[in-house]
Scaffold this active site. Structure first.
Site, mmCIF file in Angstrom:
data_model
loop_
_atom_site.group_PDB
_atom_site.id
_atom_site.type_symbol
_atom_site.label_atom_id
_atom_site.label_comp_id
_atom_site.label_asym_id
_atom_site.label_seq_id
_atom_site.Cartn_x
_atom_site.Cartn_y
_atom_site.Cartn_z
ATOM 1 C CD1 TRP A 102 -2.151 -2.216 1.761
ATOM 2 C CD2 TRP A 102 -2.945 -1.257 -0.093
ATOM 3 N NE1 TRP A 102 -3.132 -3.032 1.241
ATOM 4 C CE2 TRP A 102 -3.629 -2.475 0.119
ATOM 5 C CE3 TRP A 102 -3.271 -0.484 -1.208
ATOM 6 C CZ2 TRP A 102 -4.631 -2.932 -0.750
ATOM 7 C CZ3 TRP A 102 -4.270 -0.941 -2.076
ATOM 8 C CH2 TRP A 102 -4.929 -2.143 -1.840
ATOM 9 C CG ASP A 177 -3.581 4.014 3.761
ATOM 10 O OD1 ASP A 177 -4.669 3.860 4.339
ATOM 11 O OD2 ASP A 177 -3.245 3.356 2.753
ATOM 12 C CE LYS A 201 -8.814 -3.090 3.498
ATOM 13 N NZ LYS A 201 -7.999 -2.237 2.642
HETATM 14 C C1 LIG Z 1 -7.393 -1.762 1.568
HETATM 15 C C2 LIG Z 1 -6.359 -0.723 1.655
HETATM 16 C C3 LIG Z 1 -6.247 0.286 0.690
HETATM 17 C C4 LIG Z 1 -7.120 0.346 -0.532
HETATM 18 O O1 LIG Z 1 -8.402 0.707 -0.202
HETATM 19 P P1 LIG Z 1 -9.524 0.964 -1.317
HETATM 20 O O2 LIG Z 1 -10.662 1.453 -0.506
HETATM 21 O O3 LIG Z 1 -9.772 -0.331 -2.011
HETATM 22 O O4 LIG Z 1 -9.005 1.994 -2.259
HETATM 23 C C5 LIG Z 1 -5.266 1.241 0.873
HETATM 24 N N1 LIG Z 1 -4.447 1.223 1.945
HETATM 25 C C6 LIG Z 1 -4.532 0.260 2.888
HETATM 26 C C7 LIG Z 1 -3.602 0.298 4.058
HETATM 27 C C8 LIG Z 1 -5.482 -0.736 2.771
HETATM 28 O O5 LIG Z 1 -5.574 -1.694 3.718
#
Ligand SMILES: *Cc1c(COP(=O)(O)O)cnc(C)c1O
Length: 365
Positions: A102, A177, A201
């Site tokens: 990521w 993030d 999540k």
């Molecule tokens: C799942 C995830 C993403 C991507 O998320 P989307 O909503 O599919 O764009 C980005 N960063 C992390 C840390 C993630 O776990």
């Protein structure tokens, strides 16, 4: 009907109580004769739902008053672009820490919009640890420092929050993030310039991304920035410049209320620590299972593990699935197994998984 123990990395398990509330509300929300999906986002009912969700999230995280809370679209992935668009603020480049897939995606997107200095990377070590601070190479002129507190795929979690005042000798906004670990423990939001987290999540269903941003960072986008990508426009319009994903917002609101009922983030942190400790103990307690991540950086939320005999993986996953332990396959890029232990995954799920692991080892080890 029985609910499975769901270890999916995302879209992930939701609290059963939340799903039941949504089910009760679905056809007729609080006697209004229609569902949340069928009401105007500007009507007083939905505005109340939206405002309550924001307030509950502010309460849970203790968000200071000088931060905006935005409910946006495009997932965390659009934030990979929206962050540099909004936060470069005329600077040539930004600093990024690379601890997994990521981070790499965030870096690739930021490179399209400006310069990127990779402050530290664990790629050569196959993303098994957070690079030691002593090896970081910050750029004094960076517009901000971006990192991924929890790498969902490699199961690598920071055991500290970078201190930008110490790293740079000035106030460089810290950007995180937090998609896969937000709300898993208390967090001092005042340490950050901006936090973003895709919902699917630890917040709610897919379709919405939460952005928490310090007000003084807003309003400095380059000319030509699309309206929908300007945080200041979203902030000014209560995240309703256009029609927001109303159902996702409502469901996230139910999750926030559920978290408050559980005792808030301090209570969640205790449960989450117990769940992770139990699973890592099962992995470490035998040569049959393994996890490659450095001990201080083992994720509490996403636990990847391998079998000493990789030829048994398919059997492991099939047997687990047959016992109602679902979505345990590792990410397609790394293989193996992965158990995601977000807030909505109960301790009983980890008990069932570790019991199955011991039993599987006895029969196949
Ligand atoms: C799942 C995830 C993403 C991507 O998320 P989307 O909503 O599919 O764009 C980005 N960063 C992390 C840390 C993630 O776990």
């Amino acid at each position: 009907m029985t609910r499975a123990f769901n270890f999916c990395a995302g879209p992930a398990a939701l609290p059963e109580a939340v799903l039941q509330q949504a089910q009760a509300d679905l056809v007729d929300w609080q006697g209004r004769g229609c569902s949340v999906m069928e009401m105007s986002h500007r009507g007083k009912d939905f505005v109340r739902i939206a405002e309550e969700a924001e307030q509950d999230l502010r309460d849970l995280l203790g968000v200071p008053d000088n931060y905006k809370v935005l409910f946006l679209q495009g997932g965390a992935t659009l934030q990979f672009a929206q962050v540099p668009l909004n936060l470069l603020r005329g600077n040539a480049s930004a600093d990024y820490v690379c601890t997994g897939v990521w981070s790499e995606k965030a870096i690739a997107e930021a490179r399209k919009l400006g310069g990127v200095n990779v402050v530290a990377s664990d790629e050569a070590n196959n993303f098994r640890a957070v690079p030691s601070l002593s090896a970081w190479t910050p750029d004094r002129d960076a517009a901000y420092l971006h990192y991924t507190p929890n790498e969902t795929i490699h199961g690598v979690e920071f055991d500290f929050i970078p201190d930008t005042a110490a790293l740079y000798g000035r106030d460089v906004p810290l950007v995180a993030d937090y998609s896969s670990s937000i709300l898993s423990e208390p967090l001092d939001v005042s340490k950050f310039g901006l936090i973003y987290a895709g919902a699917q999540k630890n917040i709610g269903p897919a379709g919405i991304v939460v952005v928490i941003v310090r007000e003084d960072l807003l309003g400095q986008v380059p000319a030509g920035t699309p309206t929908m990508l300007d945080y200041a426009v979203a902030a000014k319009n209560g995240s309703m410049y256009n029609t927001p994903p109303t159902f996702s917002w409502y469901l996230a609101g139910l999750v926030f209320k559920w978290l408050k009922q559980q005792g808030g983030l301090a209570a969640m942190a205790e449960v989450n620590a117990r769940k992770a400790a139990r699973l890592y103990a099962a992995i470490d307690g035998s040569d049959f299972y393994g996890n490659p991540v450095a001990l201080p950086n083992r994720s509490r939320m996403n636990v990847p593990f391998t079998l000493a005999d990789a030829g048994l993986e398919k059997t492991f996953l099939a047997e687990a699935d047959a016992r109602g332990l679902i979505n345990l396959a590792g990410h397609r890029s790394v293989g193996g197994m992965r158990a995601s232990l977000y807030n909505a995954v109960p301790e009983a799920a980890v008990e069932a998984l570790t019991a199955f692991m011991a039993d599987f080892e006895q029969r196949h080890g």
